[in-house]
Design a protein around this motif. Structure first.
Motif, PDB file in Angstrom:
ATOM      1  N   ASP A  58       0.864  -1.074   0.108  1.00  0.00           N
ATOM      2  CA  ASP A  58       0.024   0.096   0.045  1.00  0.00           C
ATOM      3  C   ASP A  58       0.786   1.248   0.086  1.00  0.00           C
ATOM      4  O   ASP A  58       0.326   2.223  -0.874  1.00  0.00           O
ATOM      5  CB  ASP A  58      -0.973   0.245   1.288  1.00  0.00           C
ATOM      6  N   LEU A  59       1.976   1.237   0.649  1.00  0.00           N
ATOM      7  CA  LEU A  59       2.890   2.454   0.838  1.00  0.00           C
ATOM      8  C   LEU A  59       3.629   2.455  -0.506  1.00  0.00           C
ATOM      9  O   LEU A  59       3.677   3.787  -0.936  1.00  0.00           O
ATOM     10  CB  LEU A  59       3.676   2.404   1.824  1.00  0.00           C
ATOM     11  N   ILE A  60       3.820   1.716  -1.281  1.00  0.00           N
ATOM     12  CA  ILE A  60       4.656   1.601  -2.521  1.00  0.00           C
ATOM     13  C   ILE A  60       3.615   2.272  -3.601  1.00  0.00           C
ATOM     14  O   ILE A  60       3.853   3.023  -4.359  1.00  0.00           O
ATOM     15  CB  ILE A  60       5.025   0.423  -2.901  1.00  0.00           C
ATOM     16  N   ILE A  61       2.450   1.733  -3.630  1.00  0.00           N
ATOM     17  CA  ILE A  61       1.179   2.191  -4.458  1.00  0.00           C
ATOM     18  C   ILE A  61       0.933   3.623  -4.097  1.00  0.00           C
ATOM     19  O   ILE A  61       0.785   4.429  -5.299  1.00  0.00           O
ATOM     20  CB  ILE A  61       0.085   1.407  -4.330  1.00  0.00           C
ATOM     21  N   LEU A  62       0.893   4.236  -2.767  1.00  0.00           N
ATOM     22  CA  LEU A  62       0.755   5.432  -2.465  1.00  0.00           C
ATOM     23  C   LEU A  62       1.541   6.367  -3.085  1.00  0.00           C
ATOM     24  O   LEU A  62       1.506   7.542  -3.493  1.00  0.00           O
ATOM     25  CB  LEU A  62       0.382   5.534  -1.128  1.00  0.00           C
ATOM     26  N   PHE A  63       3.047   5.874  -2.759  1.00  0.00           N
ATOM     27  CA  PHE A  63       4.040   6.830  -3.444  1.00  0.00           C
ATOM     28  C   PHE A  63       4.137   6.913  -4.779  1.00  0.00           C
ATOM     29  O   PHE A  63       4.130   8.196  -5.203  1.00  0.00           O
ATOM     30  CB  PHE A  63       5.284   5.986  -3.027  1.00  0.00           C
ATOM     31  N   PHE A  64       3.827   5.802  -5.526  1.00  0.00           N
ATOM     32  CA  PHE A  64       3.735   5.975  -6.970  1.00  0.00           C
ATOM     33  C   PHE A  64       2.416   6.855  -7.538  1.00  0.00           C
ATOM     34  O   PHE A  64       2.583   7.592  -8.638  1.00  0.00           O
ATOM     35  CB  PHE A  64       3.841   4.827  -7.540  1.00  0.00           C
ATOM     36  N   ALA A  65       1.416   6.906  -6.434  1.00  0.00           N
ATOM     37  CA  ALA A  65       0.257   7.685  -6.919  1.00  0.00           C
ATOM     38  C   ALA A  65       0.536   9.078  -6.792  1.00  0.00           C
ATOM     39  O   ALA A  65       0.315  10.193  -7.486  1.00  0.00           O
ATOM     40  CB  ALA A  65      -0.842   6.998  -6.056  1.00  0.00           C
ATOM     41  N   PHE A  66       1.038   9.448  -5.520  1.00  0.00           N
ATOM     42  CA  PHE A  66       1.480  10.813  -5.291  1.00  0.00           C
ATOM     43  C   PHE A  66       2.405  11.611  -6.358  1.00  0.00           C
ATOM     44  O   PHE A  66       2.392  12.492  -6.736  1.00  0.00           O
ATOM     45  CB  PHE A  66       2.041  11.027  -3.974  1.00  0.00           C
ATOM     46  N   ARG A  67       3.384  10.511  -6.756  1.00  0.00           N
ATOM     47  CA  ARG A  67       4.441  10.810  -7.754  1.00  0.00           C
ATOM     48  C   ARG A  67       3.680  10.981  -9.148  1.00  0.00           C
ATOM     49  O   ARG A  67       4.170  12.160  -9.820  1.00  0.00           O
ATOM     50  CB  ARG A  67       5.606   9.919  -7.879  1.00  0.00           C
ATOM     51  N   SER A  68       2.813  10.241  -9.557  1.00  0.00           N
ATOM     52  CA  SER A  68       2.282  10.373 -10.934  1.00  0.00           C
ATOM     53  C   SER A  68       0.996  11.744 -10.924  1.00  0.00           C
ATOM     54  O   SER A  68       0.874  12.501 -11.745  1.00  0.00           O
ATOM     55  CB  SER A  68       1.499   9.042 -11.019  1.00  0.00           C
ATOM     56  N   PHE A  69       0.175  11.586  -9.629  1.00  0.00           N
ATOM     57  CA  PHE A  69      -0.925  12.523  -9.854  1.00  0.00           C
ATOM     58  C   PHE A  69      -0.624  13.693  -9.042  1.00  0.00           C
ATOM     59  O   PHE A  69      -1.266  14.931  -9.175  1.00  0.00           O
ATOM     60  CB  PHE A  69      -2.137  11.943  -9.218  1.00  0.00           C
ATOM     61  N   GLY A  70       0.494  13.945  -8.200  1.00  0.00           N
ATOM     62  CA  GLY A  70       0.767  14.935  -7.486  1.00  0.00           C
ATOM     63  C   GLY A  70      -0.105  15.079  -6.131  1.00  0.00           C
ATOM     64  O   GLY A  70      -1.008  13.990  -5.990  1.00  0.00           O
ATOM     65  N   LYS A  71       0.083  16.146  -5.368  1.00  0.00           N
ATOM     66  CA  LYS A  71      -0.768  16.487  -4.204  1.00  0.00           C
ATOM     67  C   LYS A  71      -2.055  16.716  -4.521  1.00  0.00           C
ATOM     68  O   LYS A  71      -2.799  17.352  -4.308  1.00  0.00           O
ATOM     69  CB  LYS A  71      -0.141  17.126  -3.119  1.00  0.00           C
TER      70      LYS A  71
END
Length: 71
Positions: A58-71
């Motif tokens: 979950d943390l890895i997916i969350l990291f990539f989501a923030f990286r891809s979509f921004g805050k």
């Protein structure tokens, strides 16, 4: 009040899902789909707890989501 009710329902659903995984799926070696299935495979293959595997995934997916979509 509506928001509290939604949070209670989400918590209850999460509890029931974790109960089903720990009482039915893990003892009978049934693999589900998604992250819980991957966690089950890691549990039987390497002895890594399902909670740790799902949490790290979950943390890895969350990291990539923030990286891809921004805050």
């Amino acid at each position: 009040m509506k928001t509290l009710k939604k949070y209670i329902i989400i918590a209850l659903g999460s509890f029931l899902f974790s109960l089903s995984v720990n009482l039915f799926m893990l003892p009978f070696k049934i693999v589900s789909g998604g992250l819980s299935g991957i966690a089950t495979i890691f549990y039987y293959r390497f002895g890594i707890s399902t909670a740790i595997t799902v949490g790290l995934s979950d943390l890895i997916i969350l990291f990539f989501a923030f990286r891809s979509f921004g805050k």
